[in-house]
Design a protein around this motif. Structure first.
Motif, mmCIF file in Angstrom:
data_model
loop_
_atom_site.group_PDB
_atom_site.id
_atom_site.type_symbol
_atom_site.label_atom_id
_atom_site.label_comp_id
_atom_site.label_asym_id
_atom_site.label_seq_id
_atom_site.Cartn_x
_atom_site.Cartn_y
_atom_site.Cartn_z
ATOM 1 N N ARG A 12 1.040 -1.517 -0.091
ATOM 2 C CA ARG A 12 -0.013 -0.007 -0.286
ATOM 3 C C ARG A 12 1.093 1.145 -0.024
ATOM 4 N N GLY A 13 0.215 2.784 -0.253
ATOM 5 C CA GLY A 13 0.582 3.734 0.364
ATOM 6 C C GLY A 13 2.304 3.941 -0.795
ATOM 7 N N GLN A 14 3.601 4.610 -0.436
ATOM 8 C CA GLN A 14 4.426 4.865 -1.106
ATOM 9 C C GLN A 14 5.450 3.572 -1.792
ATOM 10 N N ARG A 28 3.641 0.731 -2.928
ATOM 11 C CA ARG A 28 2.729 0.662 -3.939
ATOM 12 C C ARG A 28 3.310 1.950 -4.814
ATOM 13 N N GLU A 29 2.889 3.128 -4.594
ATOM 14 C CA GLU A 29 2.714 4.129 -5.833
ATOM 15 C C GLU A 29 4.660 3.807 -6.886
ATOM 16 N N GLU A 88 -3.893 -6.384 0.187
ATOM 17 C CA GLU A 88 -3.610 -4.957 -0.396
ATOM 18 C C GLU A 88 -2.387 -5.467 -1.008
ATOM 19 N N ASN A 148 1.092 11.709 2.895
ATOM 20 C CA ASN A 148 -0.360 10.812 3.348
ATOM 21 C C ASN A 148 -0.596 9.414 2.953
ATOM 22 N N THR A 149 -0.020 8.583 3.777
ATOM 23 C CA THR A 149 -0.382 7.456 4.017
ATOM 24 C C THR A 149 -0.654 6.731 5.688
ATOM 25 N N VAL A 150 -0.600 6.002 6.052
ATOM 26 C CA VAL A 150 -1.284 4.620 7.185
ATOM 27 C C VAL A 150 0.063 5.304 8.058
ATOM 28 N N HIS A 203 -0.212 9.301 8.886
ATOM 29 C CA HIS A 203 -1.960 9.302 8.576
ATOM 30 C C HIS A 203 -2.819 8.095 10.323
ATOM 31 N N ASN A 204 -2.504 8.719 10.982
ATOM 32 C CA ASN A 204 -2.991 7.602 11.911
ATOM 33 C C ASN A 204 -3.477 7.837 12.942
ATOM 34 N N PRO A 257 1.457 9.976 -2.437
ATOM 35 C CA PRO A 257 3.125 9.132 -2.378
ATOM 36 C C PRO A 257 3.092 8.516 -4.035
#
Length: 298
Positions: free
Chosen positions: A29-31, A33-34, A67, A214-216, A219-220, A256
């Motif tokens: 996920r997040g960075q 994955r991008e 994911e 702005n990933t988990v 941002h948690n 990301p």
């Protein structure tokens, strides 16, 4: 993917990584994955792995196998091959086995993005040995475990590009993240040493230093409590607060893809003369003047 007002996405270069194979850790996920998607869109076949669970001391949810499977689906939707598995970056034998399998199945390995990481927010005097060790094991030893087996293959071909995910905390401290800051300083040192040692083999090694993203991971509820003193802040409040981290106009926590843009560039021929570099991707965060969070007057 568009960013906030005033942001301009970097254009894709479809053939930039044509015929190459890239390995990305922490890519469920997040960075991560991008990064995988960006390299795929520019022509690379992709190998990804992730723990797909929360580390024992983590203060936010871990990624899931679903994911990771979605990352695979998205890469394949770009028309690229994707090799994936659940692997713990702390397990040298498991990572080495995955790297060897990728090379056996694809015939090569051109790019490695050592991206898996963990942060926790704990005042130093409250930090437990387990919390210290887990951050160091994932953020530092996990990078070693990822790049060493990859380098064995790259040295044989005398070609390759490695990008390690560090942080602005590689060059600045942060409250309640002494263990994380230490790990990212270590990653910066490792980058420079690898660049020196493997330059004669035509292998480039660089690091990116993101600001808040702005990933988990950023941002948690735990980080919201650190920022606001409460864990129920809204998305709008979070974005408004993270604008304070940046110089560029109206720029909150970075999307990301902003990190993936720079990773892709560093892996490409346009950056062929760059090695041992630490590239801030921080919307100007590191040029901000510092201030004392808790001045004492007595």
């Amino acid at each position: 993917m568009s960013g906030p007002a005033g942001a301009v996405d970097a254009p894709f270069e479809p053939g930039r990584h044509a015929g190459k194979v890239a390995l990305v850790s922490g890519a469920a996920r997040g960075q991560g994955r991008e990064i995988a998607l960006r390299l795929a869109r520019e022509g690379a076949d992709i190998a990804v792995f992730d723990l797909c669970a929360a580390p024992e001391t983590s203060q936010y949810p871990g990624a899931t196998r679903e994911e990771l499977d979605e990352t695979v689906r998205l890469v394949e939707a770009e028309g690229r091959r994707c090799v994936a598995d659940v692997v713990d970056a702390r397990d040298h034998a498991a990572v080495s086995g995955f790297v060897d399998d990728v090379v056996e199945r694809t015939g090569r390995l051109d790019m490695v993005c050592a991206n898996a990481g963990l942060v926790t927010w704990v005042p130093f005097l409250e930090l437990t040995p387990a919390q210290w060790s887990e951050v160091m094991d994932i953020n530092v030893t996990g990078v070693f475990n990822t790049v060493q087996p990859a380098l064995r293959h790259m040295v044989e071909r005398r070609s390759g590009s490695i990008v390690i995910t560090s942080s602005c905390n590689a060059v600045e401290p942060g409250l309640s993240i002494g263990h994380y800051t230490t790990s990212k300083h270590a990653v910066l040192g490792l980058t420079k040493n690898l660049a020196l040692e493997f330059g004669p083999s035509n292998i480039r090694v660089n690091t990116v230093m993101p600001s808040t993203v702005n990933t988990v991971m950023g941002h948690n509820s735990t980080n919201l409590k650190w920022i606001f003193g409460r864990d129920d802040a809204t998305e709008e409040e979070y974005l408004a607060a993270t604008r304070q981290w940046h110089v560029l106009r109206n720029q909150p926590a970075l999307p990301p893809p902003a990190i993936a843009d720079v990773v892709s560039w560093l892996c490409g021929s346009d950056a062929r003369y760059i090695t041992g570099a630490a590239i801030p991707v921080d919307a100007g965060h590191l040029v901000l003047p510092g201030f004392n969070h808790e001045p004492l007057f007595d």
